[in-house]
Design an enzyme around this catalytic site. Structure first.
Site, PDB file in Angstrom:
ATOM      1  N   GLU A 171       0.803  -1.224   0.000  1.00 42.94           N
ATOM      2  CA  GLU A 171       0.000   0.000   0.000  1.00 42.94           C
ATOM      3  C   GLU A 171       0.843   1.285   0.000  1.00 42.94           C
ATOM      4  OE1 GLU A 171      -4.087  -1.171   2.094  1.00 42.94           O
ATOM      5  OE2 GLU A 171      -2.434  -1.131   3.533  1.00 42.94           O
ATOM      6  N   VAL A 172       1.797   1.347  -0.885  1.00 43.47           N
ATOM      7  CA  VAL A 172       2.607   2.561  -0.995  1.00 43.47           C
ATOM      8  C   VAL A 172       1.782   3.602  -1.764  1.00 43.47           C
ATOM      9  CG1 VAL A 172       4.740   3.540  -1.882  1.00 43.47           C
ATOM     10  CG2 VAL A 172       4.708   1.200  -0.979  1.00 43.47           C
TER      11      VAL A 172
END
Ligand code: ACM
Length: 672
Positions: free
Chosen positions: A317-318
């Protein structure tokens, strides 16, 4: 079967009960995970005195296994540890000592033979002795002559080498003692990896001596000292469990940036994330050499602290919008011919991988790290869906499954149990590709989990996942799983796990002056909202106590599940209807007794709609049952009214749902 007690050798014609067959047998043993091969014979060993150990080939884990067996046997049977010398021989033979640092795929197989005179446990490796001792403890049961173990021959080994649990210690810190008792629970069901999620936006949880700002500025004072980590690793090793650390980068890294603001992709977060109003959660800046300098320094220290071969870097989840909006980062990407955010993260991963490789580690990450140019010894943890498991295996990476095993989503054990790593796309992979699927991990994210609640969120559902990962693929009978799970659930309490006791104590606390049995009757029909439902209606905050009914009740209601099963049968079987009626009456009449207590306490007042709806559902169920019994047709209009009540009762309140709604709907629809 276990009570047959025929001692004559001539009678011991082996009843060959292959695992998958016995799993559906009424006399099934309370084993979980179910062994690869089991033969049960008539007869049993009496165990009213502690056994006399004859141990050969010990290392310190075998010594532990003997002590653990003795202590647990004594606790579970009430037979004092040293009560005379009359016990049967327990012959333990371990052929070799295992690896100094437990490795992936190290032999965990064992052979266990119990007859009327003795117990024999043999393994090539101490890990097999540890696993076999847990099986033996599960076999101890009361019989007509006291405590007994049935005559069995077991030949057991795991299906998958990686059988893990991830615990998030960042959102809520989990003290060492709580991790330890859960390590004991893991060992009881033959899990072998504890993956600790040690840093996230909400806090950094390990002491660093090289980068002291981590604990000084980014932990709120809640972190594991290095000596605690070493102690925990030794504790886990003794029980045949590896500890894999995760430091999540470059996303989920607000805590890193609170400690080292110069690494931020900006805007700089003002503090650790505490609640949903803390919007800014930028990733680390992967274009700065100083980022790799700090990573090198810190990971150099942590790779020495955590001896396991694998080291988890997160990678999930960057949020690339921060990189997109940062002109300097964009210019750097342009100059280095990096075309998008995924490519920038891939560049970052390769740099981190090189740091870890220098320290002899294999890099592990969530499935967002998947990219063909990563070194082939990278391990990919699939969480977004099983497709990523197949993709990783096809691309040549070792991979493990977590999609479907998120315990924080509050699914029932049956749903987790039905997840099969080698199904879907993975089923059609070539054999060599399938061999790269090394197992799986349950995941416990801790936004809504405190130390008081953790056990209840893990157990007993984790045991069903453990069975999926250990037992043959053919072991899938759900009814058998629930029967055995109920026994595991009870016996885990002997390890000082608090999944049942804390739930009860919290409900007592919430009841206050209200009669607790009334609150329990309401709770028996409730479960916490599923998936991310809670986060949608209630904002997350690390500052708010988790002390309401939703936090106290188990994720899965056994009474509600039994009621649902009973309803399905009672529609066709009149003999079951009195029991159904009794339950419906209890639920219908509970609200009238509980109502007057609700307004007096904030912990009870938000339960009023649920209490009212449960009563209405009880009434509708009773009406439907009457109609079914009478055989008279129900008027369409009345049926529509009933269905409207059922639908209205399916809305969540106070982050909980009434889970008998489908069963009541089934009754309404079954009316003539
Ligand atoms: C994850 O659940 N973000 C790995």
């Amino acid at each position: 079967m276990r009570e047959i007690g025929m001692k004559a050798k001539t009678f011991r014609v082996a009843i060959l009960l292959l695992s998958s067959v016995l799993c559906c047998n009424a006399a099934e043993l309370h084993l979980m995970p179910w062994p690869a091969q089991l033969e049960q014979r008539p007869g049993f060993l009496n165990l009213n005195q502690p056994p006399q150990f004859e141990v050969s080939g010990a290392d310190e884990r075998v010594t532990y296994a003997v002590r653990h067996f003795s202590e647990q046997l004594s606790a579970r049977t009430g037979v004092p540890l040293r009560s005379g010398n009359g016990g049967p021989p327990f012959v333990i033979h371990c052929k070799s000592s295992g690896a100094k640092i437990q490795t992936l795929g190290e032999d965990e197989s064992y052979q266990l033979n119990v007859d009327e005179k003795k117990i024999e446990l043999t393994a090539d490796n101490p890990l097999g002795i540890l696993r076999g001792v847990e099986t033996l403890l599960q076999l101890v049961q009361p019989g007509v002559q006291g405590w007994t173990i049935p005559d069995v021959q077991i030949n057991d080994h795991p299906r998958f080498a990686w059988r893990g649990l991830m615990i998030d210690t960042s959102r809520h810190f989990m003290p060492v003692e709580i991790l330890k008792r859960n390590i004991d629970g893991m060992a009881a069901v033959k899990l072998n990896i504890l993956h600790l999620h040690l840093s996230d936006d909400e806090g950094f949880r390990v002491e660093s001596r090289r980068c002291r700002k981590f604990q000084a500025l980014a932990s709120d004072g809640a972190f594991y000292t290095q000596s605690q980590i070493r102690d925990l690793i030794a504790y886990a090793r003794e029980r045949g469990i590896r500890i894999v650390p995760e430091f999540d980068v470059p996303g989920h890294s607000v805590s890193w940036q609170v400690a080292y603001p110069e690494l931020s992709s900006l805007p700089l977060p003002s503090r650790l994330v505490r609640d949903d109003t803390d919007h800014d959660r930028p990733p680390l800046d992967p274009t700065l050499e100083s980022t790799y300098k700090l990573l090198g320094k810190f990971f150099g220290e942590m790779t020495a602290l955590f001896p396991d071969k694998y080291f988890h870097i997160g990678g999930d989840e960057v949020d690339g919008k921060y990189w997109d909006k940062n002109e300097r980062i964009q210019a750097w990407m342009h100059a280095h011919n990096i075309k998008d955010d995924h490519a920038l993260q891939a560049y970052f991963n390769k740099r981190v991988q090189a740091i870890l490789a220098k320290h002899g580690k294999r890099m592990e990450g969530w499935d967002e790290i998947l990219s063909p140019d990563l070194p082939q010894d990278t391990l990919v943890q699939s969480w977004r869906g099983p497709e990523t498991l197949a993709s990783a295996a096809k691309m040549g990476f070792q991979t493990l499954l977590s999609a479907g095993w998120y315990l924080d989503l509050m699914y029932p054990a049956s749903q987790h149990y039905a997840v099969e790593p080698l199904s879907g796309e993975s089923a059609s992979l070539a054999q060599a590709e399938q061999a790269r699927i090394i197992g799986g991990e349950a995941a416990q994210w801790a936004e809504y989990v405190t130390p008081e609640i953790l056990d209840n969120r893990l157990w007993p559902r984790l045991a069903a996942i453990a069975e999926r990962l250990w037992s043959p693929a053919s072991v899938t009978d759900q009814a058998s799983m629930y029967r055995r799970l109920a026994v595991v659930n009870r016996d885990l309490e002997w390890l000082d796990l608090t999944h049942r006791t804390n739930s009860q104590r919290m409900i007592d606390r919430i009841a206050g002056d209200a009669p607790v049995d009334l609150l329990e009757t309401l709770a028996s029909a409730l479960e916490p909202v599923k998936e991310y439902g809670r986060g949608r209606t209630e904002s997350f905050s690390t500052q708010i106590p988790l002390n309401r009914l939703v936090d106290a009740i188990p994720p899965e209601s056994d009474p509600a599940r039994r009621f649902t099963e009973l309803t399905a049968s009672a529609v066709h079987d009149p003999s079951l209807r009195p029991e159904l009626r009794k339950q419906l009456l209890q639920w219908r009449d509970n609200d009238a007794k509980l109502q007057s207590f609700l307004p007096g306490s904030v912990f009870l007042s938000d339960l009023a709609p649920l209490s009212h709806d449960l009563s209405a559902l009880g009434s509708v169920g009773l009406e439907a049952l009457d109609t079914i019994e009478s055989g008279q047709p129900m008027a369409q209009e009345k049926r529509s009214q009933q269905l409207a009540i059922v639908e209205a009762s399916s809305a969540p309140h106070a982050e909980m749902m009434i889970v008998i709604v489908p069963a009541i709907r089934h009754l309404v629809e079954a009316q003539p």
